[in-house]
Design an enzyme around this catalytic site. Structure first.
Site, PDB file in Angstrom:
ATOM      1  N   GLU A   1      -3.204   7.764   7.532  1.00  0.00           N
ATOM      2  CA  GLU A   1      -3.781   6.822   7.311  1.00  0.00           C
ATOM      3  C   GLU A   1      -4.832   6.064   7.868  1.00  0.00           C
ATOM      4  O   GLU A   1      -5.889   5.240   8.204  1.00  0.00           O
ATOM      5  CB  GLU A   1      -4.111   6.376   6.149  1.00  0.00           C
TER       6      GLU A   1
ATOM      7  N   GLU B   1       1.972   2.382  -3.137  1.00  0.00           N
ATOM      8  CA  GLU B   1       0.929   2.479  -4.379  1.00  0.00           C
ATOM      9  C   GLU B   1       0.652   4.005  -4.113  1.00  0.00           C
ATOM     10  O   GLU B   1       0.530   4.734  -5.269  1.00  0.00           O
ATOM     11  CB  GLU B   1      -0.397   2.116  -3.882  1.00  0.00           C
ATOM     12  N   HIS B   2       0.949   4.450  -2.813  1.00  0.00           N
ATOM     13  CA  HIS B   2       0.975   5.551  -2.984  1.00  0.00           C
ATOM     14  C   HIS B   2       1.955   6.716  -3.644  1.00  0.00           C
ATOM     15  O   HIS B   2       1.927   7.547  -3.755  1.00  0.00           O
ATOM     16  CB  HIS B   2       1.060   6.078  -1.010  1.00  0.00           C
TER      17      HIS B   2
ATOM     18  N   HIS C   1       0.429  -1.254   0.112  1.00  0.00           N
ATOM     19  CA  HIS C   1      -0.004   0.004   0.182  1.00  0.00           C
ATOM     20  C   HIS C   1       0.414   1.173   0.050  1.00  0.00           C
ATOM     21  O   HIS C   1       0.851   2.093  -0.986  1.00  0.00           O
ATOM     22  CB  HIS C   1      -0.667   0.077   1.163  1.00  0.00           C
TER      23      HIS C   1
END
Lengths: 454, 438
Positions: free
Chosen positions: A151, A74-75, A71
């Site tokens: 997040e 992905e950022h 993840h």
């Protein structure tokens, strides 16, 4: 009620030809020479296109100790490449009137844009670029790591139910990486660095490990031409894309039970997850039975759990069942009971187990099964209105070990599953030795909330 | 079931050529007006109905009546009890959704062409003849009470409720639409029947449809569906002025990440400066990574996962709101950065490059919203509620294009009030000075 219900049954029998019209005729698939798979879903009602690239790489493919890196990467793909400055990717999309985003799950990571159909080539050019040309520096890493920690705060730390679900997942899987949260364990997230990100990137990001899905106002020929122009030159990486061999679950021999307490809990509930089989290429019947079981037990006001626990016995405020068969390895079947005021979680759980036992005994109500199957058929019509949804359906399946043929066979398999098959699948799954049960409770230090459960 | 992780802001829905959106206006024999986009290629229809008024019509002392009433529409109607109604709609594979907000009650329906008449007969029962059976009322009341108790421990809900109370006091906007434990516990069946008559009336309804249906078919469908509702409903609440003072209100709550809402007075949807303000907000705190708040708070400093600002033109008050969430030891810095950006925009406006980019984005993204029957019907009904005409679809981008650098600068200077920007922070924020006021 009788009159209308009877009318509907008649309609349902005569309506088969109309409903048999599916989505298959909209879909074309092929591969590029470098191994990249391509799926094209045509919808010519509007000159718009959804462009998605899916990688067969998710959180369950991470190296132990590096949870959250799929993840995190992905950022970081929204930072720069050799030719794009940090942030420029999204800026170019916006300048072209489009929107872009991405998401990470256990088995896949996907990037997508929605733009006018005549901008498809530009989207492909940029997506092909960041597939192999990512350029990161230390500063990108540190700032973006703070972002993913915030997040995690938003999604998990600020929500006691999310914290419990995380503990429950970890207890369900004794050995498989599905037990690790997609966003990562906080302590490990804090140590993610440039090496971790690049190492995941180089291991998984290559055309031969990717699936291109284009949906909207395009023809397969046009997509092939553009894909060959933009993705074609990216060389396959022979190191990438071998069959995914992840640690599997050992024989599970003992049920697990958790009690999670937090002062922020106002409404207690009980949640159980059983290990359950997933859809496999060419073998989807059992998963189809479980998909129907999910609806039978938990789909709305007429479901078995709501009928027994909410309406008849009045021991619950809500009930739910959840199952997602689109998964690379063993998935789970879940149940939730939110007790009515004055009902303890022990009593709610006991009532749940009585209902499950009675269901296994009595079998499936044929009228309910007919209604559910009719809804699945109607979904074939409604789905044609939402090509992005269709694009996700194909991308999700193809990154979970399924083929285009499996996706297209699925609706007919659902229709052909019998009540007996559903009960047989349920009997196999509902083994407490393969399960975890969690109680979400207010902390005793917070007496104000106690009255809810007492 | 595991939710997919995604960047937090949702994308705009995708798109057809504007020229292809052919909006028909349908006048029915019983006097209803509906907007229609015919799209016969897929055999189903999306229908959107809105009743103006919503939860703000609650009678004094009966807070939560409209909300509970709407939740009960599908829980028994005509000859059906709650489960009978659900069985009937499942057997038709129709989807009916009922929702309530501060200014509207909304009904969203999706149904197949082949059983349209049966689906509409069923939907009609829920709108015209809801039963409010005692067992259904008690069951749904218990669900609402549980949700009210959960909101009392949810930092986002606490922030919302605190802000509403500060801004709107005794006006219906000042309390939560679900009501309180006390008010919801006290609601009687008669209260729900009265709330139904007050909210679902012919004098306040807006209708739009998209899909496989002709104008004639839609016309008779609507008359059958809504013709037996009462002619008039309850009077709408009064308009009110929003006033705020600069500063921070802290609501202590033990959680690791503080949630902050911020806001001040906004402007009306029909204000001549609305487009300039809309473009300005896109640059300041709108959806994308390019927005200044996102760039400064997230991209440069990593202080949050998401920070946004948005214009909220309610029917009876105008707000300009924003939201951010940061760890307790970092939220003070996030707030300082937001305040600085607010002041900077008020003082200097935007650059030519920012304006051009925002316009390209807004005009390009607009057609992408008309993506499918459901989205089209929702857009059309929203346009009607905003007092727009069907040709807005073709003129809207020109209105965005017409906004000048000077417009944005003037509107930013008029609208943004750094000396009236109020923050409500729920959490255990560190290093944040609380200042009284509202």
């Amino acid at each position: 009620m009788r009159r209308l219900a009877a009318a509907c049954t008649a309609l349902f029998l005569t309506a088969l030809p109309a409903l048999a019209e599916g989505t298959e005729d909209q879909v074309t698939s092929f591969s590029l020479d470098n191994g990249m798979e391509v799926v094209v879903i045509e919808d010519h009602r509007a000159p718009v296109v959804v462009h998605m690239v899916w990688y067969r790489a998710g959180s369950a493919d991470e190296t132990p100790g590096k949870s959250g890196v799929a993840h995190f990467l992905e950022h970081l793909l929204f930072k720069g490449t050799d030719t794009l400055a940090p942030g420029e990717f999204s800026q170019v999309v916006a300048k072209n009137g489009g929107t872009d985003n991405a998401f990470t799950s256990t088995d896949q990571t996907a990037y997508y844009q929605r733009v006018a159909a005549d901008r498809l080539g530009l989207m492909m050019k940029m997506e092909a670029d960041r597939m192999v040309n990512l350029r990161l520096d230390e500063e990108d890493i540190l700032t973006e790591r703070d972002v993913i920690i915030e997040e995690r705060n938003t999604r998990v730390e600020n929500d006691p139910a999310a914290l419990m679900r995380e503990q429950l997942g970890a207890a369900l899987y004794l050995n498989h990486r599905y037990g690790v949260p997609i966003i990562g364990w906080r302590d490990e997230m804090e140590t993610l660095d440039l090496d971790a990100a690049y190492s995941y990137y180089h291991r998984f990001y290559a055309p031969n490990n990717a699936i291109l899905v284009v949906a909207g106002d395009v023809t397969p020929d046009e997509v092939r031409r553009l894909a060959e122009e933009h993705y074609g030159p990216v060389p396959a990486n022979p190191e990438v894309g071998a069959p995914r061999a992840r640690p599997q679950e050992p024989r599970q021999m003992a049920e697990r039970r958790l009690i999670f307490k937090d002062p922020r809990v106002a409404q207690p509930y009980v949640m159980r997850r059983y290990l359950a089989p997933e859809r496999d290429a060419g073998a989807q019947r059992e998963a189809a039975a479980l998909t129907l079981l999910e609806e039978i037990l938990g789909g709305g006001q007429t479901s078995v759990l709501n009928r027994d626990l909410q309406f008849d016995r009045k021991v619950s405020l809500y009930t739910a069942a959840f199952y997602n068969g689109t998964s690379y390895d063993d998935t789970s079947f879940g149940l939730i009971v939110v007790p009515a005021p004055g009902v303890t979680l022990d009593a709610a759980e006991a009532a749940l187990d009585e209902t499950l036992a009675a269901f296994l005994d009595e079998g499936v109500d044929p009228a309910q099964l007919d209604r559910i199957k009719f809804q699945f058929r109607a979904d074939q019509i409604y789905a044609r209105d939402d090509v992005q949804g269709l694009a996700r359906r194909y991308g999700g399946a193809l990154t979970s070990g399924l083929t285009v043929a499996d996706v297209q066979a699925w609706p007919d398999i659902l229709q052909s599953v019998t009540g007996d098959e559903i009960v047989a699948a349920a009997r196999k799954v509902f083994d407490r030795n393969h399960s975890v049960t969690g109680y979400l409770l207010p902390d005793e230090a917070a007496p104000a909330a106690q009255e809810v459960s007492q | 079931m595991k939710p997919l992780l995604a960047f937090v802001f949702s994308l705009f829905l995708a798109a057809p050529a504007l020229a292809e959106i052919d909006i028909q206006t349908v006048e029915t024999p019983k006097g209803f007006t509906a907007w229609l986009v015919e799209e016969p290629s897929i055999p189903f229809t999306s229908l959107e109905i809105r009743f103006e008024g919503g939860t703000s019509l609650d009678a004094p002392g009966e807070r939560g009546a409209t909300h509970l009433m709407v939740a009960l529409l599908e829980e028994g109607a005509g000859e059906y009890d709650a489960r009978g109604f659900a069985e009937a709609s499942e057997a038709l594979a129709a989807s009916f959704r009922y929702d309530s907000g501060p200014d509207t009650v909304s009904v969203s329906a999706k149904f197949l062409t082949e059983n349209r008449d049966a689906a509409m007969a069923l939907l009609r029962e829920s709108l015209v003849a809801p039963r409010f059976d005692e067992d259904a009322v008690e069951r749904v009341r218990a669900q609402v009470l549980s949700s009210i108790r959960s909101d009392a421990k949810d930092p986002d809900a606490i922030a919302n409720a605190t802000f509403d109370r500060m801004l709107f006091g005794d006006h219906p906007y000042g309390s939560q639409p679900e009501g309180t434990e006390e008010s919801v516990s006290a609601l009687s069946r008669d209260d729900l029947i009265a709330a139904h008559k007050a909210a679902l009336a012919r004098d306040r309804v807006y209708i739009a449809a998209a899909g496989d249906i002709s104008a004639e078919e839609l016309s008779s469908l609507i008359d059958g569906l809504l013709g037996d509702l009462p002619a008039t409903g309850a009077p709408l609440p009064a308009d009110l002025e929003v006033t705020t003072t600069a500063g921070v209100t802290v609501v202590p709550f033990d959680t690791p990440q503080s949630v902050a809402m911020f806001g001040q007075k906004g402007l009306k949807r029909d204000d001549p400066d609305f487009f300039a303000a809309y473009v300005m907000n896109t640059i300041l705190g709108g959806g994308g990574f390019e927005a200044r708040l996102m760039t400064e708070v997230r991209e440069k400093r990593g202080l949050t996962y998401g920070v946004y600002s948005y214009l909220v033109p309610l029917d009876h008050a105008e707000l300009y709101l924003g939201r951010v969430a940061s760890a307790n030891d970092r939220v003070a810095e996030a707030i300082t950065v937001i305040r600085d950006e607010w002041a900077k925009m008020a003082r200097d406006g935007v650059t030519r490059e920012e304006l051009d980019q925002a316009k390209t984005y807004l005009t390009g993204a607009y057609p992408l919203r008309f993506d499918g029957n459901g989205p089209i019907a929702r857009i059309l009904v929203g346009m009607q509620m905003d007092g727009l005409t069907p040709d807005y679809v073709t003129t809207r981008n020109a209105q965005v294009e017409a906004v000048t650098l000077e417009d944005v600068k003037r509107v930013a200077g008029d609208l943004l009030k750094p000396d009236a920007l109020r923050f409500v922070v729920v959490g255990q924020p560190e290093g944040l000075e609380e200042t009284p006021g509202q």
